[in-house]
Design an enzyme around this catalytic site. Structure first.
Site, PDB file in Angstrom:
ATOM      1  N   ASN A 101       0.783  -1.198  -0.040  1.00 28.75           N
ATOM      2  CA  ASN A 101      -0.047  -0.018   0.044  1.00 28.75           C
ATOM      3  C   ASN A 101       0.957   1.334  -0.009  1.00 28.75           C
ATOM      4  O   ASN A 101       1.349   1.561   1.029  1.00 28.75           O
ATOM      5  CB  ASN A 101      -0.984  -0.049   1.128  1.00 28.75           C
ATOM      6  CG  ASN A 101      -1.631   1.333   1.269  1.00 28.75           C
ATOM      7  OD1 ASN A 101      -2.032   1.988   0.368  1.00 28.75           O
ATOM      8  ND2 ASN A 101      -2.386   1.336   2.428  1.00 28.75           N
ATOM      9  N   TRP A 102       1.049   1.799  -1.271  1.00 27.65           N
ATOM     10  CA  TRP A 102       1.903   3.196  -1.216  1.00 27.65           C
ATOM     11  C   TRP A 102       0.964   4.411  -0.449  1.00 27.65           C
ATOM     12  O   TRP A 102       1.889   5.216  -0.327  1.00 27.65           O
ATOM     13  CB  TRP A 102       2.251   3.357  -2.897  1.00 27.65           C
ATOM     14  CG  TRP A 102       3.281   2.511  -3.294  1.00 27.65           C
ATOM     15  CD1 TRP A 102       3.523   1.381  -2.859  1.00 27.65           C
ATOM     16  CD2 TRP A 102       3.876   2.744  -4.591  1.00 27.65           C
ATOM     17  NE1 TRP A 102       4.691   0.798  -3.445  1.00 27.65           N
ATOM     18  CE2 TRP A 102       5.019   1.753  -4.599  1.00 27.65           C
ATOM     19  CE3 TRP A 102       3.866   3.889  -5.185  1.00 27.65           C
ATOM     20  CZ2 TRP A 102       5.687   1.553  -5.622  1.00 27.65           C
ATOM     21  CZ3 TRP A 102       5.043   3.794  -6.567  1.00 27.65           C
ATOM     22  CH2 TRP A 102       6.010   2.658  -6.418  1.00 27.65           C
ATOM     23  N   LYS A 103      -0.058   4.323  -0.123  1.00 27.45           N
ATOM     24  CA  LYS A 103      -0.588   5.554   0.429  1.00 27.45           C
ATOM     25  C   LYS A 103      -0.551   6.777  -0.334  1.00 27.45           C
ATOM     26  O   LYS A 103      -0.542   6.652  -1.682  1.00 27.45           O
ATOM     27  CB  LYS A 103      -0.264   5.748   1.675  1.00 27.45           C
ATOM     28  CG  LYS A 103      -0.345   4.286   2.606  1.00 27.45           C
ATOM     29  CD  LYS A 103       0.196   4.424   4.067  1.00 27.45           C
ATOM     30  CE  LYS A 103      -0.006   3.116   4.773  1.00 27.45           C
ATOM     31  NZ  LYS A 103       0.110   3.491   6.244  1.00 27.45           N
ATOM     32  N   HIS A 161      -9.117   1.064   5.616  1.00 22.63           N
ATOM     33  CA  HIS A 161      -7.725   0.931   6.252  1.00 22.63           C
ATOM     34  C   HIS A 161      -7.994   2.114   7.238  1.00 22.63           C
ATOM     35  O   HIS A 161      -8.847   3.028   7.326  1.00 22.63           O
ATOM     36  CB  HIS A 161      -6.899   1.491   5.266  1.00 22.63           C
ATOM     37  CG  HIS A 161      -5.550   1.550   5.733  1.00 22.63           C
ATOM     38  ND1 HIS A 161      -5.052   2.623   6.562  1.00 22.63           N
ATOM     39  CD2 HIS A 161      -4.498   0.762   5.465  1.00 22.63           C
ATOM     40  CE1 HIS A 161      -3.630   2.333   7.016  1.00 22.63           C
ATOM     41  NE2 HIS A 161      -3.456   1.125   6.129  1.00 22.63           N
ATOM     42  N   GLU A 210      -6.436   4.654   8.498  1.00 21.80           N
ATOM     43  CA  GLU A 210      -6.352   5.816   7.950  1.00 21.80           C
ATOM     44  C   GLU A 210      -7.544   6.386   7.490  1.00 21.80           C
ATOM     45  O   GLU A 210      -7.653   7.612   7.559  1.00 21.80           O
ATOM     46  CB  GLU A 210      -5.014   6.058   7.077  1.00 21.80           C
ATOM     47  CG  GLU A 210      -3.805   5.870   8.020  1.00 21.80           C
ATOM     48  CD  GLU A 210      -2.760   5.328   7.015  1.00 21.80           C
ATOM     49  OE1 GLU A 210      -1.588   5.107   7.611  1.00 21.80           O
ATOM     50  OE2 GLU A 210      -2.675   5.346   5.679  1.00 21.80           O
ATOM     51  N   GLU A 243      -4.564  -4.867  10.829  1.00 21.78           N
ATOM     52  CA  GLU A 243      -3.454  -3.900  11.134  1.00 21.78           C
ATOM     53  C   GLU A 243      -3.550  -3.130  12.329  1.00 21.78           C
ATOM     54  O   GLU A 243      -4.460  -2.257  12.437  1.00 21.78           O
ATOM     55  CB  GLU A 243      -3.591  -2.820   9.674  1.00 21.78           C
ATOM     56  CG  GLU A 243      -3.200  -3.520   8.559  1.00 21.78           C
ATOM     57  CD  GLU A 243      -2.862  -2.390   7.687  1.00 21.78           C
ATOM     58  OE1 GLU A 243      -1.665  -2.558   6.906  1.00 21.78           O
ATOM     59  OE2 GLU A 243      -3.516  -1.341   7.521  1.00 21.78           O
ATOM     60  N   GLY A 276       3.514   2.181  10.681  1.00 21.71           N
ATOM     61  CA  GLY A 276       4.389   3.349  10.761  1.00 21.71           C
ATOM     62  C   GLY A 276       5.257   3.773  11.793  1.00 21.71           C
ATOM     63  O   GLY A 276       5.877   4.834  12.118  1.00 21.71           O
ATOM     64  N   SER A 298       4.159  -2.034   9.927  1.00 21.20           N
ATOM     65  CA  SER A 298       5.493  -2.134  10.235  1.00 21.20           C
ATOM     66  C   SER A 298       6.141  -3.282   9.828  1.00 21.20           C
ATOM     67  O   SER A 298       7.022  -4.006  10.460  1.00 21.20           O
ATOM     68  CB  SER A 298       5.877  -1.740  11.763  1.00 21.20           C
ATOM     69  OG  SER A 298       5.558  -0.434  12.194  1.00 21.20           O
ATOM     70  N   GLY A 347       3.182  -1.321   4.104  1.00 22.29           N
ATOM     71  CA  GLY A 347       3.510   0.221   4.102  1.00 22.29           C
ATOM     72  C   GLY A 347       4.527   0.741   3.376  1.00 22.29           C
ATOM     73  O   GLY A 347       5.058   0.553   2.310  1.00 22.29           O
TER      74      GLY A 347
END
Length: 256
Positions: free
Chosen positions: A12-14, A99, A101, A169, A175, A214, A235
């Site tokens: 997932n490149w976000k 997700h 976020e 997650e 992160g 992570s 990530g």
């Protein structure tokens, strides 16, 4: 790992990546073209601006390309959003929904995430449905209660092993460089598996459950070897082809 379930290593490149980053997509697409790809599936979810070009770069590769989110409607007055049909139109095959976020930054509810998963199914996409607890919820020993609620609320009745992947997650690990112990991951993934079987019977036995939070080349082998961990949602480490391919390559030893 779950017997007879093909693992998925997903990135997932976000909100990262410009045209200069396409070299990384190309390197990943080339790097997964080995016999291991028959046993392990790979996926990169770039930002929407790179979606179409990324699918073109992966045309001759087993690498799948997907979206990071979709709207629950197929079209309409939703400025700035992207529909599941648009992802499919760019030859994407997966989409991440729910997700943390999105749940936190955009106040997405379980009901919204369920509707997004259903939109993914209608467009012929596989939905990666994310669940996970915050640090505060973990400290209050609410992890399993939170996951039970999210799984029940976010997964449509139409969910199958073919159209749905679950990604656990823990929000506090995303992160941060922190990760749960392998034992903690084993307990949570076993709980998720039991909940899936309870609700979806045999389909629940085959649904892939990814670990995210992570994941790095240094801890991948320990995490991916855990029972009911059927791959990873990665990530930051997915932004570099060398790191992503190192995590993917972990399966050479695990599946030997």
């Amino acid at each position: 790992m779950t017997p007879d379930v093909r693992p998925l290593v997903a990135g997932n490149w976000k909100m990262n990546g410009t045209r200069d980053s396409l070299d990384q997509i190309k390197a990943i697409a080339q790097g997964v073209m080995v016999p291991l790809s028959e046993k392990v599936e790979t996926l990169i979810c770039p930002p929407a601006t790179l979606l179409y070009v990324s699918t073109a770069l992966a045309t001759d590769s087993p690498l799948a390309i997907g979206g990071q989110d979709c709207h629950q409607a197929r079209s309409g007055a939703h400025t700035g959003d992207i529909s599941a049909d648009m992802i499919a139109d760019c030859f994407g095959t997966y989409v991440i929904v729910g997700h943390s976020e999105r749940r936190i930054d955009h106040a997405e509810t379980d009901q919204m995430i369920r509707a997004k998963a259903q939109a993914a199914y209608q467009a012929g996409l596989t939905a990666i449905v994310c669940v996970g607890e915050t640090g505060e919820e973990r400290d209050a020993y609410q992890t399993l209660d939170i996951l039970k609620r999210q799984l029940f609320g976010s997964l449509p009745e139409e969910a199958t092993a073919e159209n749905t992947v679950i990604a656990y997650e823990p929000v506090w690990a995303i992160g941060t460089g922190l990760t749960p112990t392998a034992k903690d991951v084993e307990i949570v993934h076993a709980f998720i598996r039991d909940e899936l079987i309870l609700r979806f019977a045999d389909e629940g036995k085959g649904m892939r459950i990814l670990y995210g939070g992570s994941v790095k080349p240094g801890n991948a082998r320990e995490l991916l070897a855990v029972d009911n961990v059927d791959g990873a949602l990665i990530g930051g480490a997915s932004l570099k082809a060398t790191d992503f391919l190192a995590i993917y390559g972990t399966y050479e030893a695990l599946l030997a």
